[in-house]
Design an enzyme around this catalytic site. Structure first.
Site, short mmCIF file in Angstrom:
data_model
loop_
_atom_site.label_atom_id
_atom_site.label_comp_id
_atom_site.label_asym_id
_atom_site.label_seq_id
_atom_site.Cartn_x
_atom_site.Cartn_y
_atom_site.Cartn_z
N ASP A 1 0.83 -1.20 0.00
CA ASP A 1 0.00 0.00 0.00
C ASP A 1 0.86 1.25 0.00
OD1 ASP A 1 -2.80 1.12 0.43
OD2 ASP A 1 -1.72 2.03 2.10
N GLU B 1 1.57 -0.34 -4.95
CA GLU B 1 0.56 0.64 -5.35
C GLU B 1 1.32 1.95 -5.58
OE1 GLU B 1 -3.49 2.74 -3.63
OE2 GLU B 1 -1.73 2.49 -2.36
#
Length: 641
Positions: free
Chosen positions: A367, A396
């Site tokens: 993330d 990400e």
């Protein structure tokens, strides 16, 4: 439990799980606002920057490496030196050195005159981690310590100056060109949002709960019970949203990285899940959140209470104890880890290793990967690969393609936001022509040749579902999925997309609107779009059956802007004619039936339709070639026999 939408200085804070580039109906995922890009460029005139520019981007043993830096008009540097180590230690002014030369001066419209500095690092042995810093001295400065260190100006880092800027960089010397393990190249990934996927109750259904900001009750046992469904669909890898202890239903605000949230189950349930998944030929990857934690995490509470605490340097305090760096510097309830803290790194690395080694996890979706430095990711990848050589790291990275490409050799893969944007614009919003799609695919594929592997998707937990963008038109979703699954990037299906899950309100129209795309998976099959589900099953079977879809080279075969028709091939050969086993993908985006004229196959006899989004795609051999008749708003995939 903190209210993550509480008021701070009279402004509503975004939910922490939302990335800085969630979309609405007109702004597609991965599109950086123009002012953001312009500000980053403009900042160069006041900065000494490196931006992770090295050639080659993922060097192999025996290759020297060019290191480039830039100083702006307002940074009149007289000289620059690169300090580096090859033993893993932090570089400083006592490390090995190389002078940088002023290679050239460029002029850019917004940034003005930019001086380009270059050094060439000698070749190193495979698996060596090279860590380095670049110092600069102003006019007439003769001190030993540099006046300024080159910083990372990518992503949000361009705003950071002084002691909280990223100034340490690194790369790994590869033994071979970086690539995904075979299981990932051949993979079909299914993204599960844990709280909303399936409960432990028989049948897995959720009790009715209209409040989308509260806990709904998805569990690890529910995922275990869903494995037969996922295996039947054809999934080879499941991606679980965060499972560690946290305060909210989405769990991107961790308070313990090593323990499963008891509302999901136990650590032993994770072992059972990975064992059962592996037995059915499926891998399991975790959504891992190394960028930030909850403000109630014990390490952060200790750092706020005692400036001499062991965890004090895990976080960046602008003014201790209440002014600190947080997620996007906008969400105080999510304090950010300090990218250079050895203690923070040790905590993060040990947690990742534990999930891999003790629980059988096969890798991580990382993330907010732009929240850490390349030096951090270089070490993270080495540490995880040492424990599990076949594990993967997928970041990400919501940034421009040039910044994405610089993660080559630092992460194994990236979530493909630019491709998602292109597919949503072409097939969902329908404001891209077939010409624009073709131009994008060609340019983007060429540019990303020297980049991490890519993982494609149509929607996820931070953006409007594709069906909402497509005005609930199933045919548009089918065409987008057909395109997604016939490109080489490893595809992801967001839970429920395959059965027609959608919503009726734009997530940007209300506070906490992202929860609209995280609704409960319906397990009553009468609520499913069975035709769409069957289509996804067929797509997956085709992708598995034809290696050229995963390993081939794409070539445009037909484009007619007036007809709104488009075709490309995935081929394993370098000759112009298609050969046995090649794949042809065709689209008609118009509202009337259209006929595409394609060249005759080489030594093969015919094009055989494997799957059409709807209706029939009829073919006819003529003297000019193969005519393919496509119904309105449809697509079809053919193989060459």
């Amino acid at each position: 439990m903190p209210d993550l939408t509480e008021q701070v200085t009279n402004e509503t804070l975004p939910m922490p799980a939302v990335t800085e580039m969630t979309d609405n109906i007109t702004s597609a995922p991965g599109d950086l606002p123009v002012p953001e890009i312009e500000a980053r460029i403009l900042a160069q005139q006041n900065q000494f920057r490196h931006d992770n520019i090295l050639i080659p981007s993922a060097p192999q043993a025996g290759q020297a490496v060019e290191i480039w830096a830039t100083s702006g008009e307002n940074h009149p540097l007289e000289r620059s030196v690169l300090f580096y180590t090859t033993d893993g230690s932090l570089p400083d002014t006592s490390s090995m050195t190389l002078p940088l030369e002023k290679a050239r001066v460029d002029w850019e419209t917004q940034a003005g005159y930019l001086t380009r500095w270059r050094a060439i690092l000698p070749a190193q042995a495979a698996h060596t981690i090279v860590r380095y810093r670049i110092g600069g001295w102003y006019h007439h400065s003769c001190q030993e310590e540099p006046d300024v260190w080159a910083q990372d100006g990518q992503g949000h880092w361009y705003r950071q100056r002084g002691p909280r800027a990223v100034t340490t960089f690194a790369y790994t010397v590869e033994s071979e060109a970086p690539h995904f393990p075979q299981w990932t190249q051949d993979g079909i990934i299914y993204q599960i949002f844990m709280d909303r996927f399936r409960t432990s109750e028989p049948g897995g259904a959720f009790p009715h709960n209209p409040d989308l900001q509260t806990l709904h009750g998805g569990t690890l046992q529910g995922v275990i019970d869903a494995l037969p469904y996922l295996a039947d669909l054809g999934v080879t890898c499941i991606w679980l949203s965060p499972i560690h202890q946290a305060e909210t239903y989405h769990r991107y605000d961790g308070i313990d990285f090593n323990t499963v949230d008891p509302r999901l189950g136990t650590n032993e349930d994770v072992k059972e899940l990975t064992q059962r998944a592996h037995a059915q030929g499926m891998r399991v990857i975790l959504d891992f959140v190394p960028s930030h934690v909850s403000w109630h995490h014990p390490a952060f509470l200790e750092a706020q209470q005692n400036q001499d605490a062991e965890s004090a340097d895990w976080f960046t305090f602008y003014a201790w104890p209440d002014n600190y760096r947080s997620f996007l510097d906008m969400v105080p309830s999510l304090p950010s880890f300090c990218t250079d803290s050895r203690g923070a790194r040790r905590y993060i690395f040990e947690s990742a290793v534990t999930w891999l080694k003790d629980y059988g996890i096969d890798g991580f979706r990382l993330d907010h990967a732009i929240g850490h430095s390349m030096d951090f990711w270089t070490e993270f990848r080495q540490v995880t690969r040492m424990v599990a050589p076949e594990s993967i790291t997928v970041g990400e990275v919501t940034d421009t393609p040039d910044s994405m490409a610089r993660f080559h050799g630092k992460l194994d893969g990236l979530l493909d936001f630019p491709l998602a944007s292109a597919l949503r614009h072409t097939f969902g919003i329908k404001d891209w022509s077939v010409q624009k799609l073709d131009t994008f695919l060609y340019s983007y594929e060429q540019f990303m040749t020297q980049a991490p592997e890519r993982v494609s998707f149509l929607d996820n937990h931070d953006m409007n579902r594709f069906l909402f963008v497509a005005n609930q038109d199933i045919q548009r979703l089918k065409m987008a999925a057909l395109c997604q699954f016939t490109l080489t990037a490893t595809p992801v299906i967001y839970y429920g997309t395959e059965v027609g899950m959608s919503h009726s309100v734009d997530i940007g129209a209300m506070a906490g609107g992202d929860a609209l795309v995280r609704q409960d998976m319906p397990w009553a099959t009468e609520q499913w779009n069975q035709d769409l589900l069957s289509f996804y099953r067929s797509l997956i079977q085709i992708r598995k059956a034809f290696p050229v879809l995963r390993q081939g080279k794409r070539r445009a075969m037909h484009l007619d802007v007036a007809q709104k028709t488009y075709a490309y091939a995935q081929t394993s050969s370098n000759i112009d004619a298609l050969i046995y086993g090649d794949i042809l993908v065709t689209f008609n985006l118009s509202n009337t039936q259209q006929t595409l004229l394609l060249p005759k196959p080489g030594k093969a006899r015919e094009y055989t339709c494997l799957l059409a989004t709807h209706g029939q795609a009829n073919t006819r051999l003529t003297e000019q070639g193969i005519e393919i008749a496509l119904p309105p708003q449809s697509g079809a995939v053919f193989t060459i026999l």
